[in-house]
Design a protein around this motif. Structure first.
Motif, PDB file in Angstrom:
ATOM      1  N   UNK A   1     -17.162  -3.564   0.929  1.00 56.88           N
ATOM      2  CA  UNK A   1     -15.869  -4.188   0.631  1.00 56.88           C
ATOM      3  C   UNK A   1     -14.901  -3.227  -0.039  1.00 56.88           C
ATOM      4  N   UNK A   2     -15.400  -2.431  -0.992  1.00 51.26           N
ATOM      5  CA  UNK A   2     -14.546  -1.464  -1.674  1.00 51.26           C
ATOM      6  C   UNK A   2     -14.029  -0.404  -0.707  1.00 51.26           C
ATOM      7  N   UNK A   3     -14.900   0.056   0.179  1.00 48.97           N
ATOM      8  CA  UNK A   3     -14.468   1.056   1.171  1.00 48.97           C
ATOM      9  C   UNK A   3     -13.430   0.475   2.123  1.00 48.97           C
ATOM     10  N   UNK A   4     -13.613  -0.764   2.526  1.00 50.20           N
ATOM     11  CA  UNK A   4     -12.626  -1.412   3.395  1.00 50.20           C
ATOM     12  C   UNK A   4     -11.289  -1.585   2.677  1.00 50.20           C
ATOM     13  N   UNK A   5     -11.341  -2.053   1.436  1.00 43.87           N
ATOM     14  CA  UNK A   5     -10.101  -2.210   0.661  1.00 43.87           C
ATOM     15  C   UNK A   5      -9.387  -0.881   0.463  1.00 43.87           C
ATOM     16  N   UNK A   6     -10.137   0.154   0.157  1.00 40.27           N
ATOM     17  CA  UNK A   6      -9.543   1.471  -0.035  1.00 40.27           C
ATOM     18  C   UNK A   6      -8.888   1.966   1.251  1.00 40.27           C
TER      19      UNK A   6
ATOM     20  N   UNK B   1      -7.752   0.107   3.802  1.00 42.53           N
ATOM     21  CA  UNK B   1      -6.564  -0.715   4.084  1.00 42.53           C
ATOM     22  C   UNK B   1      -5.420  -0.324   3.153  1.00 42.53           C
ATOM     23  N   UNK B   2      -5.722  -0.103   1.874  1.00 42.15           N
ATOM     24  CA  UNK B   2      -4.679   0.319   0.927  1.00 42.15           C
ATOM     25  C   UNK B   2      -4.089   1.659   1.334  1.00 42.15           C
ATOM     26  N   UNK B   3      -4.930   2.573   1.740  1.00 44.12           N
ATOM     27  CA  UNK B   3      -4.462   3.901   2.163  1.00 44.12           C
ATOM     28  C   UNK B   3      -3.557   3.788   3.394  1.00 44.12           C
ATOM     29  N   UNK B   4      -3.947   2.973   4.340  1.00 43.78           N
ATOM     30  CA  UNK B   4      -3.132   2.774   5.546  1.00 43.78           C
ATOM     31  C   UNK B   4      -1.798   2.132   5.175  1.00 43.78           C
ATOM     32  N   UNK B   5      -1.863   1.109   4.338  1.00 38.47           N
ATOM     33  CA  UNK B   5      -0.626   0.445   3.907  1.00 38.47           C
ATOM     34  C   UNK B   5       0.307   1.381   3.163  1.00 38.47           C
TER      35      UNK B   5
ATOM     36  N   UNK C   1      -7.035  10.883  -3.954  1.00 38.38           N
ATOM     37  CA  UNK C   1      -8.474  10.817  -4.139  1.00 38.38           C
ATOM     38  C   UNK C   1      -9.175   9.913  -3.121  1.00 38.38           C
ATOM     39  N   UNK C   2      -8.423   9.229  -2.268  1.00 33.87           N
ATOM     40  CA  UNK C   2      -9.017   8.236  -1.364  1.00 33.87           C
ATOM     41  C   UNK C   2      -9.963   8.868  -0.334  1.00 33.87           C
ATOM     42  N   UNK C   3      -9.582   9.999   0.237  1.00 31.85           N
ATOM     43  CA  UNK C   3     -10.422  10.592   1.280  1.00 31.85           C
ATOM     44  C   UNK C   3     -11.772  11.072   0.746  1.00 31.85           C
ATOM     45  N   UNK C   4     -11.812  11.859  -0.344  1.00 35.70           N
ATOM     46  CA  UNK C   4     -13.140  12.269  -0.825  1.00 35.70           C
ATOM     47  C   UNK C   4     -13.985  11.093  -1.323  1.00 35.70           C
ATOM     48  N   UNK C   5     -13.352  10.106  -1.926  1.00 34.08           N
ATOM     49  CA  UNK C   5     -14.105   8.938  -2.388  1.00 34.08           C
ATOM     50  C   UNK C   5     -14.642   8.162  -1.192  1.00 34.08           C
ATOM     51  N   UNK C   6     -13.856   8.051  -0.134  1.00 34.21           N
ATOM     52  CA  UNK C   6     -14.313   7.364   1.074  1.00 34.21           C
ATOM     53  C   UNK C   6     -15.498   8.094   1.713  1.00 34.21           C
ATOM     54  N   UNK C   7     -15.412   9.421   1.785  1.00 31.95           N
ATOM     55  CA  UNK C   7     -16.529  10.183   2.362  1.00 31.95           C
ATOM     56  C   UNK C   7     -17.804   9.991   1.553  1.00 31.95           C
TER      57      UNK C   7
END
Length: 164
Positions: A22-27, A29-33, A44-50
């Protein structure tokens, strides 16, 4: 009593997987928005997502190991008589445990190398912290395989029996 604790542990594992997904999905979607609306994003979104995907994959593999849904070659037990299933099951589980624990050991070495010359991951977190997924995930999988080696094997339908 031990079964109750094991059930709780399984619920915690499932909850961790759901929260992380859920956190990865929210992150994402937030990044896309943010990129669509404000033409910017979170640095920091990309390294945290990886790192999150790495943790998600290893925790998911741990869950698959728990339920026996992991990748396995089961042609040999299907071809052999039922009496041979137990020893083959134990040997296969011990072999899988050895591989998983070896990968955990390699993960410990990788984390140790990264600790020698750490670079920042995000917001003061060193780069070796997300890499802990490797020794933790594979170590727990190895332990789970060792426990499975002591349990009875799942019921195997012999070749030529059952539904096609």
């Amino acid at each position: 009593m031990p079964q109750r604790w094991l059930d709780r542990l399984h619920r915690v594992e499932d909850a961790l997987l759901a929260i992380l997904l859920g956190a990865l999905l929210l992150l994402s979607v937030a990044q896309i928005g943010l990129r669509l609306v404000f033409d910017s994003g979170l640095d920091w979104a990309e390294p945290v997502s990886r790192a999150g995907v790495l943790w998600l994959a290893l925790l998911g593999a741990l869950g698959a190991t728990r339920t026996g849904k992991h990748i396995a070659i089961d042609a040999l037990p299907r071809a052999l008589p039922a009496g041979a299933h137990r020893p083959l099951w134990a040997i296969a589980q011990v072999a899988a445990a050895i591989v998983a624990l070896w990968l955990a050991w390699l993960g410990v070495g990788l984390v140790a190398l990264e600790r020698e010359a750490p670079v920042p991951f995000v917001a003061g977190i060193p780069s070796w912290v997300p890499m802990l997924a490797l020794p933790v995930g594979f170590g727990l999988m190895g332990l789970r395989f060792l426990v499975a080696a002591c349990l009875p094997p799942p019921v195997v339908v012999a070749m030529g029996e059952g539904t096609p």
